[in-house]
Design a protein around this motif. Structure first.
Motif, PDB file in Angstrom:
ATOM      1  N   UNK A  47       8.760  66.336  57.095  1.00  0.00           N
ATOM      2  CA  UNK A  47      10.068  66.985  57.136  1.00  0.00           C
ATOM      3  C   UNK A  47      10.085  68.388  56.553  1.00  0.00           C
ATOM      4  N   UNK A  48       9.047  69.168  56.828  1.00  0.00           N
ATOM      5  CA  UNK A  48       9.017  70.552  56.322  1.00  0.00           C
ATOM      6  C   UNK A  48       8.450  70.662  54.911  1.00  0.00           C
ATOM      7  N   UNK A  49       8.120  69.519  54.278  1.00  0.00           N
ATOM      8  CA  UNK A  49       7.528  69.532  52.931  1.00  0.00           C
ATOM      9  C   UNK A  49       6.021  69.269  53.021  1.00  0.00           C
ATOM     10  N   UNK A  50       5.303  69.755  52.013  1.00  0.00           N
ATOM     11  CA  UNK A  50       3.892  69.383  51.821  1.00  0.00           C
ATOM     12  C   UNK A  50       3.837  68.607  50.507  1.00  0.00           C
ATOM     13  N   UNK A  51       3.440  67.343  50.557  1.00  0.00           N
ATOM     14  CA  UNK A  51       3.398  66.521  49.351  1.00  0.00           C
ATOM     15  C   UNK A  51       1.946  66.217  48.973  1.00  0.00           C
ATOM     16  N   UNK A  52       1.586  66.469  47.712  1.00  0.00           N
ATOM     17  CA  UNK A  52       0.264  66.073  47.193  1.00  0.00           C
ATOM     18  C   UNK A  52       0.384  64.691  46.533  1.00  0.00           C
ATOM     19  N   UNK A  53      -0.779  64.137  46.195  1.00  0.00           N
ATOM     20  CA  UNK A  53      -0.791  62.877  45.436  1.00  0.00           C
ATOM     21  C   UNK A  53      -0.536  63.202  43.963  1.00  0.00           C
ATOM     22  N   UNK A  54       0.694  63.653  43.684  1.00  0.00           N
ATOM     23  CA  UNK A  54       1.135  64.196  42.388  1.00  0.00           C
ATOM     24  C   UNK A  54       0.533  65.594  42.201  1.00  0.00           C
ATOM     25  N   UNK A  55       0.858  66.236  41.087  1.00  0.00           N
ATOM     26  CA  UNK A  55       0.378  67.601  40.861  1.00  0.00           C
ATOM     27  C   UNK A  55      -1.136  67.632  40.842  1.00  0.00           C
ATOM     28  N   UNK A  56      -1.730  68.426  41.699  1.00  0.00           N
ATOM     29  CA  UNK A  56      -3.186  68.587  41.696  1.00  0.00           C
ATOM     30  C   UNK A  56      -3.498  70.062  41.514  1.00  0.00           C
ATOM     31  N   UNK A  57      -3.750  70.430  40.267  1.00  0.00           N
ATOM     32  CA  UNK A  57      -3.891  71.835  39.908  1.00  0.00           C
ATOM     33  C   UNK A  57      -5.333  72.115  39.544  1.00  0.00           C
ATOM     34  N   UNK A  58      -5.793  73.289  39.891  1.00  0.00           N
ATOM     35  CA  UNK A  58      -7.196  73.629  39.627  1.00  0.00           C
ATOM     36  C   UNK A  58      -7.332  74.263  38.256  1.00  0.00           C
ATOM     37  N   UNK A  59      -8.055  73.566  37.368  1.00  0.00           N
ATOM     38  CA  UNK A  59      -8.392  74.111  36.051  1.00  0.00           C
ATOM     39  C   UNK A  59      -9.891  74.348  36.111  1.00  0.00           C
ATOM     40  N   UNK A  60     -10.287  75.586  36.174  1.00  0.00           N
ATOM     41  CA  UNK A  60     -11.711  75.860  36.426  1.00  0.00           C
ATOM     42  C   UNK A  60     -12.401  76.297  35.138  1.00  0.00           C
ATOM     43  N   UNK A  61     -13.603  75.751  34.911  1.00  0.00           N
ATOM     44  CA  UNK A  61     -14.288  76.060  33.652  1.00  0.00           C
ATOM     45  C   UNK A  61     -15.744  76.446  33.809  1.00  0.00           C
ATOM     46  N   UNK A  62     -16.367  76.184  34.984  1.00  0.00           N
ATOM     47  CA  UNK A  62     -17.802  76.470  35.128  1.00  0.00           C
ATOM     48  C   UNK A  62     -18.009  77.567  36.173  1.00  0.00           C
ATOM     49  N   UNK A  63     -18.923  78.524  35.892  1.00  0.00           N
ATOM     50  CA  UNK A  63     -19.053  79.680  36.793  1.00  0.00           C
ATOM     51  C   UNK A  63     -19.375  79.313  38.252  1.00  0.00           C
ATOM     52  N   UNK A  64     -20.363  78.419  38.462  1.00  0.00           N
ATOM     53  CA  UNK A  64     -20.770  78.169  39.852  1.00  0.00           C
ATOM     54  C   UNK A  64     -19.643  77.531  40.674  1.00  0.00           C
ATOM     55  N   UNK A  65     -19.016  76.507  40.094  1.00  0.00           N
ATOM     56  CA  UNK A  65     -17.967  75.816  40.852  1.00  0.00           C
ATOM     57  C   UNK A  65     -16.709  76.685  40.967  1.00  0.00           C
ATOM     58  N   UNK A  66     -16.469  77.542  39.961  1.00  0.00           N
ATOM     59  CA  UNK A  66     -15.332  78.467  40.070  1.00  0.00           C
ATOM     60  C   UNK A  66     -15.553  79.394  41.262  1.00  0.00           C
ATOM     61  N   UNK A  67     -16.775  79.938  41.349  1.00  0.00           N
ATOM     62  CA  UNK A  67     -17.083  80.843  42.487  1.00  0.00           C
ATOM     63  C   UNK A  67     -16.929  80.104  43.803  1.00  0.00           C
ATOM     64  N   UNK A  68     -17.451  78.875  43.849  1.00  0.00           N
ATOM     65  CA  UNK A  68     -17.421  78.125  45.112  1.00  0.00           C
ATOM     66  C   UNK A  68     -15.973  77.808  45.534  1.00  0.00           C
TER      67      UNK A  68
END
Ligand SMILES: Cc1cc2nc3c(=O)[nH]c(=O)nc-3n(C[C@H](O)[C@H](O)[C@H](O)COP(=O)(O)OP(=O)(O)OC[C@H]3O[C@@H](n4cnc5c(N)ncnc54)[C@H](O)[C@@H]3O)c2cc1C
Length: 434
Positions: A47-68
């Protein structure tokens, strides 16, 4: 029969990352039983909304995976400073509670400060190492008041497991332990705003968190949707895959929940099955609501109070305006159970009542859309049984040169970036012949 070098069970972030590492180097078959990638990091449109499986926020801490991750999202990402709050004793205070006691009624604040000072005088806090229960750890680190007014009621609601049996190996990254100075400062004036792992986060501008899995899937090889692995024999290196029949593989990477994976392994010895049967988990039901006339610009809130059935509720459209149609907002509201089914109708009424009680909406007439999403395996339970069971299962998997990774494959409290990292590592391990 299909023959592959690597069979990957699951197309969530861990499985997709493993398939990315193997692309073009090894013949890979990734089986995902759903008809979309992303696992828990998927987004559903309604219905015009995008729903996630609750808040899924990116907290990035490692250089390689942050870059990727940032590279995969490209221009489709924004960086936000957290606006998270706690609703306790009928009022809001910034998160974390323990560093923002100033907004609490004077008697509550005094109880929290006095309890904290007593705990400090008795030796104070160190990160949990699993040797004590959450109940003991919280009282030792934060004292009786902060434990009574936030830590214990909030975590009892979240974990749905006795806190005098829950162990604390998971606490260090997720439960902020502010310095004594920050606790005292926040009790008598504005608290420090950047405490904790999620003070800054990233989120896609468009498409919800599912945009990340879609971007990674483009870089992964050998992926198949709507394909469920039903049975595995690690000794014979064969799997039975629904609709495809038998697959023969040289190496296997599992990302499905560990207890379910062991149950499908025909050659798992009795002691491994017994160990897997001791693993416990909770379930989370996420009520997504669309609503008009929402004024708050908060990202999410924590609810320790017994009057609220949910432990956390957030306004997803404050991460990205494009998650909701113009003029509307979208909420995600999380209720945990110990696996027992939830009565959705009465839970929905209680959620709307709760949102009104804390002032996020006025009444139910504002609600325009709703969708429940169930997460049957949401938080794995940390207890003495888990500590005893995991080495038994890991030892057997090592003998068979199979890997079980990701939040549920490794049976831990982890986050999206960690699943990506484990997927890359597992793929590289196969490439190196280890
Ligand atoms: C309520 C909640 C909130 C969260 N919020 C955050 C957050 O804000 N930030 C963050 O970084 N992380 C968050 N997480 C954690 C995050 O969801 C996970 O760390 C990550 O998405 C796990 O990815 P995964 O690939 O390891 O597992 P999954 O996403 O579970 O992927 C496993 C995949 O395997 C598939 N599968 C299972 N069995 C089979 C089978 N037999 N055959 C074929 N396929 C199968 C499943 O369909 C699924 O797609 C949250 C988790 C929860 C529960």
């Amino acid at each position: 029969m299909i023959r592959t070098d690597a069979l990957i069970i699951g197309g969530g972030l861990a499985g997709l990352s493993a398939a990315m590492a193997l692309k073009g180097r090894k013949k890979t078959f990734l089986a995902e039983r759903e008809v979309r990638y992303g696992g828990l990091a998927a987004t559903i449109r309604k219905g015009g909304f995008h729903f996630d499986y609750s808040g899924h926020l990116l907290h990035l801490r490692w250089p390689e995976t942050t870059r990727l991750i940032m590279g995969a999202l490209g221009a489709n990402v924004r960086t936000l400073r957290r606006d998270a709050r706690v609703f306790a004793h009928g009022r809001w205070t910034p998160y974390p509670f323990q560093a923002n006691l100033a907004a609490m009624p004077p008697a509550v604040r005094s109880e929290c400060v006095a309890g904290f000072l007593r705990a400090l005088a008795a030796g104070g806090g160190a990160p949990g190492d699993g040797s004590e229960t959450f109940d003991d750890w919280s009282r030792r680190v934060f004292g009786a008041g902060i434990s009574r007014h936030f830590m214990l009621p909030y975590n009892a609601k979240l974990w749905q497991y006795p806190l005098d049996r829950l162990t604390t190996e998971w606490c260090a990254p997720f439960v902020p332990v502010p310095s004594p100075g920050d606790i005292i400062k926040g009790a008598y004036g504005p608290g420090a705003s950047s405490i904790g792992y999620n003070a800054v986060f990233h989120y896609p501008r468009r498409g919800g968190i599912g945009a990340l899995a879609s971007a990674l899937a483009l870089k992964a090889g050998g992926t198949h949707l709507g394909i469920e692995v039903e049975r595995v024999d690690l000794r014979a290196r064969r799997a039975r895959v629904r609709h495809f029949g038998e697959i023969s593989f040289r190496r296997l990477i599992n990302t499905a929940p560990l207890d379910e994976f062991v149950a499908m392994c025909a050659d798992a010895p009795a002691e491994v099955r017994r160990a897997a049967a001791r693993l416990r988990r909770n379930s989370v039901y996420v009520l997504n609501l669309g609503a008009r006339g929402v004024r708050s610009d908060m990202h999410w809130g924590y609810f320790p109070g017994a009057a609220f059935p949910f432990y956390r509720a957030g306004i997803a459209s404050n991460f990205s305006r494009r998650l909701a149609p113009d003029g509307q907002a979208s909420f995600y509201i999380e209720i945990a159970t110990d696996g027992r089914p939830l009565d959705l109708e009465s839970a929905e009424r209680a959620c709307v009542k709760g949102l009104a009680a804390c002032g996020l909406i006025r009444d139910s007439r504002q609600v325009t859309e709703k969708m429940w999403l169930k997460i049957p395996c949401a938080y794995v339970i940390y207890d003495a049984d888990r500590a005893r069971a995991l080495p038994v299962i890991a030892g057997w998997l090592k003998e068979r040169r199979a890997r079980s990774i990701g939040r549920y494959g490794a049976w831990k409290y982890s986050f999206m970036e960690e699943s990506v990292r484990e997927g890359l590592e597992a793929g590289r391990e196969i490439l190196s012949g280890r």
